[in-house]
Every structure is written in C-alpha cells, then in structure tokens.
Design an enzyme around this catalytic site. Structure first.
Site, PDB file in Angstrom:
ATOM      1  N   LYS A 206       1.001  -1.156  -0.198  1.00  0.00           N
ATOM      2  CA  LYS A 206       0.270   0.470  -0.205  1.00  0.00           C
ATOM      3  C   LYS A 206       1.247   1.426   0.056  1.00  0.00           C
ATOM      4  CE  LYS A 206      -3.546   2.145   2.819  1.00  0.00           C
ATOM      5  NZ  LYS A 206      -4.736   2.197   3.826  1.00  0.00           N
ATOM      6  N   GLU A 212      10.138  -4.988   4.725  1.00  0.00           N
ATOM      7  CA  GLU A 212      10.563  -6.566   4.175  1.00  0.00           C
ATOM      8  C   GLU A 212      10.822  -6.785   2.422  1.00  0.00           C
ATOM      9  OE1 GLU A 212       9.174  -4.662   6.606  1.00  0.00           O
ATOM     10  OE2 GLU A 212       9.593  -6.033   7.909  1.00  0.00           O
ATOM     11  N   GLY A 267      -4.381  -2.003   5.293  1.00  0.00           N
ATOM     12  CA  GLY A 267      -4.011  -3.105   4.352  1.00  0.00           C
ATOM     13  C   GLY A 267      -5.056  -4.458   4.923  1.00  0.00           C
ATOM     14  N   ARG A 268      -5.471  -4.402   5.663  1.00  0.00           N
ATOM     15  CA  ARG A 268      -5.897  -6.061   6.613  1.00  0.00           C
ATOM     16  C   ARG A 268      -7.708  -6.484   6.166  1.00  0.00           C
ATOM     17  NH1 ARG A 268      -5.038  -2.689  10.331  1.00  0.00           N
ATOM     18  NH2 ARG A 268      -7.209  -1.890  11.279  1.00  0.00           N
ATOM     19  N   GLU A 353      -5.806  -6.635  15.097  1.00  0.00           N
ATOM     20  CA  GLU A 353      -4.470  -5.540  14.900  1.00  0.00           C
ATOM     21  C   GLU A 353      -6.163  -4.857  14.233  1.00  0.00           C
ATOM     22  OE1 GLU A 353      -1.680  -5.379  11.706  1.00  0.00           O
ATOM     23  OE2 GLU A 353      -2.866  -4.696  10.289  1.00  0.00           O
ATOM     24  N   HIS A 384      -5.655 -33.695  17.962  1.00  0.00           N
ATOM     25  CA  HIS A 384      -5.138 -34.419  18.600  1.00  0.00           C
ATOM     26  C   HIS A 384      -3.519 -33.567  19.010  1.00  0.00           C
ATOM     27  CE1 HIS A 384      -6.171 -37.972  16.606  1.00  0.00           C
ATOM     28  NE2 HIS A 384      -6.836 -37.783  15.649  1.00  0.00           N
ATOM     29  N   LYS A 512       7.610  -0.188  12.397  1.00  0.00           N
ATOM     30  CA  LYS A 512       8.232   0.188  10.884  1.00  0.00           C
ATOM     31  C   LYS A 512       9.497   1.859  10.923  1.00  0.00           C
ATOM     32  CE  LYS A 512       4.159  -1.455   8.014  1.00  0.00           C
ATOM     33  NZ  LYS A 512       3.688  -0.662   6.970  1.00  0.00           N
TER      34      LYS A 512
HETATM   35  C1  G6Q Z   1      -2.462  -3.880   7.281  1.00  0.00           C
HETATM   36  C2  G6Q Z   1      -1.207  -3.022   8.112  1.00  0.00           C
HETATM   37  C3  G6Q Z   1      -0.803  -4.373   7.676  1.00  0.00           C
HETATM   38  C4  G6Q Z   1       0.466  -3.577   7.125  1.00  0.00           C
HETATM   39  C5  G6Q Z   1       2.164  -4.122   6.084  1.00  0.00           C
HETATM   40  C6  G6Q Z   1       2.341  -4.203   4.776  1.00  0.00           C
HETATM   41  O1  G6Q Z   1      -3.599  -3.663   7.549  1.00  0.00           O
HETATM   42  O2  G6Q Z   1      -1.760  -2.062   8.389  1.00  0.00           O
HETATM   43  O3  G6Q Z   1      -0.279  -5.571   7.991  1.00  0.00           O
HETATM   44  O4  G6Q Z   1      -0.404  -4.114   5.558  1.00  0.00           O
HETATM   45  O5  G6Q Z   1       2.482  -2.912   7.776  1.00  0.00           O
HETATM   46  O6  G6Q Z   1       2.432  -2.136   4.699  1.00  0.00           O
HETATM   47  P1  G6Q Z   1       2.553  -1.808   3.042  1.00  0.00           P
HETATM   48  O7  G6Q Z   1       1.111  -2.712   2.189  1.00  0.00           O
HETATM   49  O8  G6Q Z   1       2.730  -0.407   3.320  1.00  0.00           O
HETATM   50  O9  G6Q Z   1       3.255  -3.016   2.480  1.00  0.00           O
END
Ligand code: G6Q
Length: 551
Positions: A206, A212, A267-268, A353, A384, A512
């Site tokens: 996003k 990463e 994001g989620r 989150e 199990h 971050k």
């Molecule tokens: C989701 C969070 C988080 C995010 C990741 C990746 O709601 O904000 O999980 O999606 O940190 O972020 P980017 O998409 O900006 O790389």
C-alpha cells in the site's frame, strides 16, 4: 468507571451474567427443544448455529440493547456512506466499495469512487486474462508459470489465504508463491525452484515503503536481471500494486503493470482491491468477481437486516459477551476444511490488528477487555493436540467451527468422518461429562474401588463451553467472500460497541520505525552502548559472534 461500563446496558449484562453463571447449556437444551431454531440463522447457503452458547433469549436482548446503545446501526450507515470514521488517520473506511456493483454510487469527499474501483477491476481482468491466456509473456517470449507475490501483512495474508482456499478453482498452469519475510530464506527457498523466464513478480505494498517488501523486491529484481542478463526484463516480469504511484515508478515498474488502490482501503481489508491480483491470476477474473459478489451479499445483509437477525452483529456481540463478561482471553477458529488452513492466521490479523487497542476513540484508556487473542488450526489435526485444553483446561475459550456440507474431494467416507468429528466436538464441548456419567463409564470398563476413584477426576469434562458452527454448502468463491465479509463486519460491530477505532494500526507502524533505527548498528562494526543493557548485549553479541568486531 468509564461511560461504557457504567452504562445501563452494560450493567444489565453484568447482573445477567451472574444468573447465566448458575445455568448450563445442557439444561437449556433439555428445557427447550426449539433452541436450535431460535438461535440459528441462514443466509444463502450459510448456516450459523449459535445455539451452543451461554445465552438465553434475554441475553440476546440485553446484548443487542448494548449494541443499540452504541448506535451500531448508525455507525454502519456512516461506514457505508464513506464518512471518515478512521479518525486517527483522517480516512474513510470503504472496503465495501471495492465489491459494490458497477453503477452504484459511493462518495468520498464528494467524489464517486465506484467508477475508479471498476476501472482497476477492468485492468485486473485484462492483465489476468493476458497472463492466463498467454498473450502477456516473459522477456524471452515464454508464458508465465509461476507468480510470486512479494508483500507482507495486509498485502500478503489475504491473497495467500484466498488462493489456498480456492485452490479447486486455480489454474493448473500457474503456481502461486508468497514471499513476505525479510528473512532471505523466504525468497531464496522460493526462487530456488523457479525458472526466471517464466516467473512473474507482483510487488504488493500500500505504502511502497515497507522495509521487508522493498528489500525482497530489490533482491528478486537482482535475481531476475542476473539470470536473464537483461535490465529490460524487469518491465515484463514485475507488476506492482500500491497507493503510492510515485514510488512504484521510482522502483522502475512499468506503469502499465501498476495497479492502483486508495487510502480508504485498510491493508487488512484490501484483498478485494488490486491486492487480490494474485488471486485473480490464479482463479480467473470471473471467479474473483464471484468472490466480490459474495462479500457484497454479506454487505447488504449487514446493512439492511435488523440486528436480531444480523449474522455479523450476533457474532460480534457474542464475542463481547465472552471477552467482557466471562473474562475469555482467546477465541479459537477451527475450520474443518483443509483449504481454509490459512483462515485462522488471516483472522488473527483482521481481528487483532483492528481491535487490539487500549484506548477509546477519544484517547481515554479503556477499563474493559477489547480484542481476544485469535488462534486456530484446521480440523481434526487440532483434536490430536490442543483440544485437550479446550475440553479440560481452566480457561473458557469460545470457538468457531467452520465446515462445508460438500467436499471438493469426495473420497469414500472421508467427509462424513470429518463432519462427524466437527459436530461431535461441539456437542462434547457443550455437554461435557459429569462425574456420574464418568463413573458409570469406568464401572462398565470393570474398574472399581480406589482405582476407579483415582481415575474419575481425569475423566470428568465440565462442558458448558461455547461454540458457533458455521456450515456452508461448498467452499466456492461466493461463499468465501461471504465468510470473510462476515468476520470483517463482526470486527466492526465489536469496534463500535467497545468505542475503538478498528481501522488504524499504530502498533504496526512502531515496528516499521524501529526496524530502520537499529539496522545501521548491525551493519556497522562498533560496539554499542546507547540502548538498555539487554539490547546492547544482544547487538554486541551479534557483532562479536558474526566476526564483525573484536571483543
Ligand atoms: C494492515 C497493516 C499491515 C500492512 C503491512 C504492509 O492493515 O497496515 O499489515 O498491510 O504492514 O504494508 P504495506 O502494504 O504498506 O507494505
């Protein structure tokens, strides 16, 4: 006491909890043969059985009073209407617009966003048709065989979960891979088996600033250029999905392969946007649109149905009932469907989150429990291992059991066995086994006297442990869309009632910031002393043990 815990609706539930604490579900079922009919709901092919909960009709009435006191219905209208309810980030919350049919109208700052959504969906269709049909090929003219999604958190868990869940609809020609971790093993183990000529990378971020993801994307790019001996190959082998178009162009991604989404998508909550491109590539755009349509059907149900018959509202309020009035600290998600193996991890992010917060919308520290820990594993595997604790541990752990009526893989009696386990577990968790029953069982096995008495306590199951059962006809794209949207809206209801902003994630932002701060010290060769003793100790141990510095 906060205004919420002091409120009449909350206090009525506190008093009611004491009464319910003196009853058992065993008795409730015995007293009312119609309990299943009273406490179950159906929507399309979805059945929610919530009768095995520690509730009576009065409990529900009181829980819905609490929901109405929090003005859940008005908040639903505000979210669907594009109001900026994510106040700490000043954003609207419109994942529902991502699955709105062409021609609907949803405005943010006076602008209808639906045409934009469908412009990108059309672009996704062209791209996924091109890759699947072979008209979009790699640098050397070969068709793509492997798709690697590079992204993390909300830019990974959704596409991963949905691709796995809808595997029966997946292309036999495409293999899907998901690289998220900055641990180089993730990328190295993935690329080991790949042919660069037939590999397509999708960089999903996003913000397009996540350490990463950008690190993995740079290394993937170097791998491709090194193997194909061409910088130009990047244009055909990389696509990007982001709200930050300046950064994707700076990274060198061909603008024709860039898919946009918007800051009003969290994001989620983004799997419905272009972040779902890997899914569209894998299952085809028609199926992806069925997935969106399933979510839209749930949106309409959530938006239009009175709370008494509203699946997300009921599930949300049951969660609050256990977290806040029974002290439950965790919630198990138990899919009896192998294809849903990533569903618990997906919900972990969605729920924890969103509502794992400790201050209310006004910034005041809350005096009630917010989000439970979400965890789980598929099907009988869990039986199990950790089900022991669900049955006989000291903690109350409400659990959701999810299962399809029809398997994608009919084979002998497998599916009937799977479902018999699923139903039997919910029954056993509810009924338990009394000392009298256990005694009779042991006696029937020939045990007597001290031997029987010694074993007896271990054979008793307290029961009265709450479960929801969600049955669906078959795990198809439409059903999965409904299921995911059901949980999204459940989270929304809980956030509203608990007076939380479910749509920011400052805890993630902290990670971050921290990641960048410490890195130069690990890349350097000087002992550090600027942190606390433990952190200094860890850094200095690493510097010495990795041979970067002397003692
Ligand atoms: C989701 C969070 C988080 C995010 C990741 C990746 O709601 O904000 O999980 O999606 O940190 O972020 P980017 O998409 O900006 O790389």
């Amino acid at each position: 006491m906060s205004a919420l815990t002091d409120s009449p609706a909350w206090q009525a539930l506190v008093a009611h909890r004491a009464i319910i604490g003196r009853q058992t579900m065993r008795e409730m079922f015995r007293a009312d043969p119609a309990r299943f009919d009273k406490f179950s709901l159906r929507l399309d092919g979805l059945l929610l059985d919530y009768s095995k909960n520690l509730i009576t009709a009065e409990t529900l009435e009181l829980l819905l009073k609490l929901a109405r006191q929090a003005k859940v219905e008005a908040w639903v209208a505000r979210m669907f209407g594009g109001e900026k309810i994510n106040t700490s980030e000043g954003r609207a919350v419109l994942h529902t617009a991502l699955r709105a049919p062409r021609g609907s109208r949803i405005t943010v700052d006076g602008k209808d966003v639906v045409p934009e959504v469908h412009r990108v969906l059309d672009q996704m269709r062209r791209f996924s048709d091109g890759v699947r049909g072979g008209s979009l090929r790699g640098h050397t003219g070969k068709a793509f065989r492997d798709v690697v999604n590079i992204g993390i958190g909300g830019s990974a868990l959704g596409p991963l979960m949905v691709s796995e869940a809808l595997k029966p609809y997946g292309s036999a020609q495409l293999n899907m891979h998901f690289v998220s971790n900055v641990d180089a093993t993730d990328l190295a183990e993935t690329t080991k088996r790949l042919d660069p000529e037939t590999t397509l990378f999708i960089v999903s971020s996003k913000t397009f600033t996540t350490q990463e993801t950008l690190t993995n994307a740079r290394s993937a790019r170097a791998w491709l250029v090194d193997r194909l001996k061409s910088e130009e190959a990047v244009a055909r082998h990389f696509a990007a999905i982001s709200t930050n178009l300046a950064a994707t162009s700076q990274f060198g991604i061909n603008p024709g392969n860039v898919f946009e989404f918007w800051d009003w998508v969290g994001g989620r909550y983004s799997v419905w946007s272009a972040i779902g491109l890997p899914v569209a590539l894998y299952i085809g755009m028609d199926n992806f649109e069925r997935f969106l349509a399933g979510a839209h059907a749930m949106d309409r149900h959530f938006h239009e149905t009175p709370l008494e018959r509203n699946l997300p509202a009921i599930m949300g309020m049951l969660g609050i009932w256990y977290a806040d009035f029974f002290g439950a600290a965790s919630n198990a998600i138990l899919p009896y469907d192998r294809y849903l193996q990533h569903f618990p991890a997906y919900l972990q992010q969605l729920e924890m989150e969103s509502n794992g917060k400790r201050v209310d919308r006004e910034g005041q520290e809350v005096d009630y429990a917010t989000q439970m820990v979400v965890w789980g594993e598929p099907g009988t595997d869990g039986q199990h291992s950790f089900y022991q604790l669900l049955h006989q541990g000291t903690r109350l752990i409400p659990a959701d059991f999810l299962a399809p009526v029809t398997s994608h893989n009919p084979m002998g009696d497998h599916h009937a066995m799977l479902l018999s386990n699923c139903f039997a577990q919910t029954e056993a968790l509810m009924l338990g086994k009394t000392a009298e029953e256990a005694r009779a069982e042991l006696a029937a096995q020939g045990l007597t006297g001290l031997e029987l008495e010694a074993l007896l306590p271990c054979k008793v199951f307290p029961g009265n442990r709450p479960t929801n059962a969600l049955l669906f006809d078959r795990l198809d794209p439409h059903t999965l869309g409904m299921l995911v949207a059901l949980y999204e809206h459940k989270v929304f209801v809980q956030g509203v009632v608990l007076d939380i902003n479910s749509f920011d994630q400052w805890g993630v932002e902290l990670g971050k910031q921290l990641a960048g701060k410490l890195l130069p010290e690990l890349l350097g060769n000087r002992p550090v002393s600027s942190h606390d003793a433990s952190t200094n100790g860890l850094i200095n141990h690493y510097l010495v043990a990795s041979g970067k510095t002397g003692c």
